[in-house]
Design a protein around this motif. Sequence first.
Motif, PDB file in Angstrom:
ATOM      1  N   SER A  70      -9.644  95.134 -10.940  1.00 42.43           N
ATOM      2  CA  SER A  70     -10.676  94.197 -10.497  1.00 42.43           C
ATOM      3  C   SER A  70     -11.789  94.017 -11.522  1.00 42.43           C
ATOM      4  O   SER A  70     -12.588  93.087 -11.418  1.00 42.43           O
ATOM      5  CB  SER A  70     -11.274  94.662  -9.166  1.00 42.43           C
ATOM      6  OG  SER A  70     -11.950  95.901  -9.321  1.00 42.43           O
ATOM      7  N   GLU A 156     -25.754  88.517 -10.541  1.00 42.80           N
ATOM      8  CA  GLU A 156     -25.040  88.383  -9.266  1.00 42.80           C
ATOM      9  C   GLU A 156     -24.591  86.949  -9.136  1.00 42.80           C
ATOM     10  O   GLU A 156     -25.360  86.019  -9.410  1.00 42.80           O
ATOM     11  CB  GLU A 156     -25.905  88.788  -8.081  1.00 42.80           C
ATOM     12  CG  GLU A 156     -25.138  88.762  -6.761  1.00 42.80           C
ATOM     13  CD  GLU A 156     -25.902  89.390  -5.601  1.00 42.80           C
ATOM     14  OE1 GLU A 156     -25.395  89.355  -4.473  1.00 42.80           O
ATOM     15  OE2 GLU A 156     -26.990  89.919  -5.831  1.00 42.80           O
ATOM     16  N   GLY A 157     -23.345  86.759  -8.730  1.00 41.13           N
ATOM     17  CA  GLY A 157     -22.829  85.406  -8.569  1.00 41.13           C
ATOM     18  C   GLY A 157     -22.812  84.661  -9.891  1.00 41.13           C
ATOM     19  O   GLY A 157     -22.224  85.088 -10.870  1.00 41.13           O
ATOM     20  N   PHE A 193     -20.778  93.521  -5.153  1.00 38.65           N
ATOM     21  CA  PHE A 193     -21.456  92.238  -5.102  1.00 38.65           C
ATOM     22  C   PHE A 193     -20.603  91.173  -5.792  1.00 38.65           C
ATOM     23  O   PHE A 193     -19.851  91.459  -6.718  1.00 38.65           O
ATOM     24  CB  PHE A 193     -22.848  92.325  -5.733  1.00 38.65           C
ATOM     25  CG  PHE A 193     -22.855  92.709  -7.185  1.00 38.65           C
ATOM     26  CD1 PHE A 193     -22.689  91.745  -8.173  1.00 38.65           C
ATOM     27  CD2 PHE A 193     -23.053  94.023  -7.572  1.00 38.65           C
ATOM     28  CE1 PHE A 193     -22.702  92.076  -9.510  1.00 38.65           C
ATOM     29  CE2 PHE A 193     -23.065  94.371  -8.908  1.00 38.65           C
ATOM     30  CZ  PHE A 193     -22.885  93.400  -9.888  1.00 38.65           C
ATOM     31  N   PRO A 194     -20.712  89.911  -5.345  1.00 33.20           N
ATOM     32  CA  PRO A 194     -19.902  88.844  -5.947  1.00 33.20           C
ATOM     33  C   PRO A 194     -20.429  88.474  -7.334  1.00 33.20           C
ATOM     34  O   PRO A 194     -21.633  88.490  -7.582  1.00 33.20           O
ATOM     35  CB  PRO A 194     -20.084  87.683  -4.960  1.00 33.20           C
ATOM     36  CG  PRO A 194     -21.437  87.921  -4.358  1.00 33.20           C
ATOM     37  CD  PRO A 194     -21.570  89.418  -4.252  1.00 33.20           C
ATOM     38  N   VAL A 195     -19.526  88.136  -8.225  1.00 35.74           N
ATOM     39  CA  VAL A 195     -19.940  87.704  -9.563  1.00 35.74           C
ATOM     40  C   VAL A 195     -18.842  86.841 -10.177  1.00 35.74           C
ATOM     41  O   VAL A 195     -17.660  87.139 -10.067  1.00 35.74           O
ATOM     42  CB  VAL A 195     -20.253  88.918 -10.471  1.00 35.74           C
ATOM     43  CG1 VAL A 195     -19.043  89.817 -10.629  1.00 35.74           C
ATOM     44  CG2 VAL A 195     -20.764  88.473 -11.830  1.00 35.74           C
ATOM     45  N   MET A 196     -19.265  85.739 -10.794  1.00 31.25           N
ATOM     46  CA  MET A 196     -18.340  84.860 -11.496  1.00 31.25           C
ATOM     47  C   MET A 196     -17.973  85.490 -12.832  1.00 31.25           C
ATOM     48  O   MET A 196     -18.802  86.145 -13.466  1.00 31.25           O
ATOM     49  CB  MET A 196     -18.992  83.491 -11.710  1.00 31.25           C
ATOM     50  CG  MET A 196     -18.059  82.434 -12.252  1.00 31.25           C
ATOM     51  SD  MET A 196     -16.700  82.128 -11.091  1.00 31.25           S
ATOM     52  CE  MET A 196     -15.675  81.008 -12.038  1.00 31.25           C
TER      53      MET A 196
END
Length: 241
Positions: A70, A156-157, A193-196
């Motif tokens: 991941s 983040e994101g 946490f979400p991250v591009m």
Amino acid sequence: MDTTEIDDLKTRYTRQMSLPEVGEEGQMRLAGKRVAVIGAGGLGSALLPLLVGAGVGHLTLCDDDSISVSNLPRQTLYTTLDVGRSKVHCAAERLFAANPHCDITAYSERLTEANATRLIGEVDLLIDATDNEATRLLLDRYASEQHIPWLYVSLEGWCGQLALFLPDSPSRYRDLFPEGDKGDAPSPTQAPFPVMATTPAVIGSIAAAEALKLLLDLPSPLTEGLLLVDSLQLSFHLIRR
């Protein structure tokens, strides 16, 4: 340093040395600088090759994590074949291969109050490439006590934040984020946490540029502000702190 090494250095850094802000004197300055980067994940993967490529002479890496599948979309120092390996040891191999003139020390340990002095040592700059508040608060305390500048970087994101704290900064990280976690380690069950995949590259490259500016003794607006970057909206906002 023999003639072959000198010629290699001049060839390697010829374009960078042609900049008026760098030159031969600036390049030699970078070669003598010591930088500690805490975290070898997405941000580390983005900024570490740039620091090594620019000719920073001494790097200390600190991260106790190993590589997982991941990680791969955004942690571009690593490949599928590296899954399960120590991040810092793998990173050190890749970085040394890219520039053998850089002295790299890798610690596969989590930074704590007890080991901070041993792992960080005497450096010219501390760079936060972590993803947890406890470590940032530790870096803020340590940098203040040791009178070391440190670069706060988070993401983040699609977004990221950066601030540069000098030893004589009127405000510290704890002043900027007074409601932060007071030192507890992140829960192992906490959802990631979400991250591009592109965000670490965008924010990490800005962080590397700011680090190099500090090492070259060039001014930066980050010493007095917090930079907010939104790559989705392609917006940059500098908030004075």
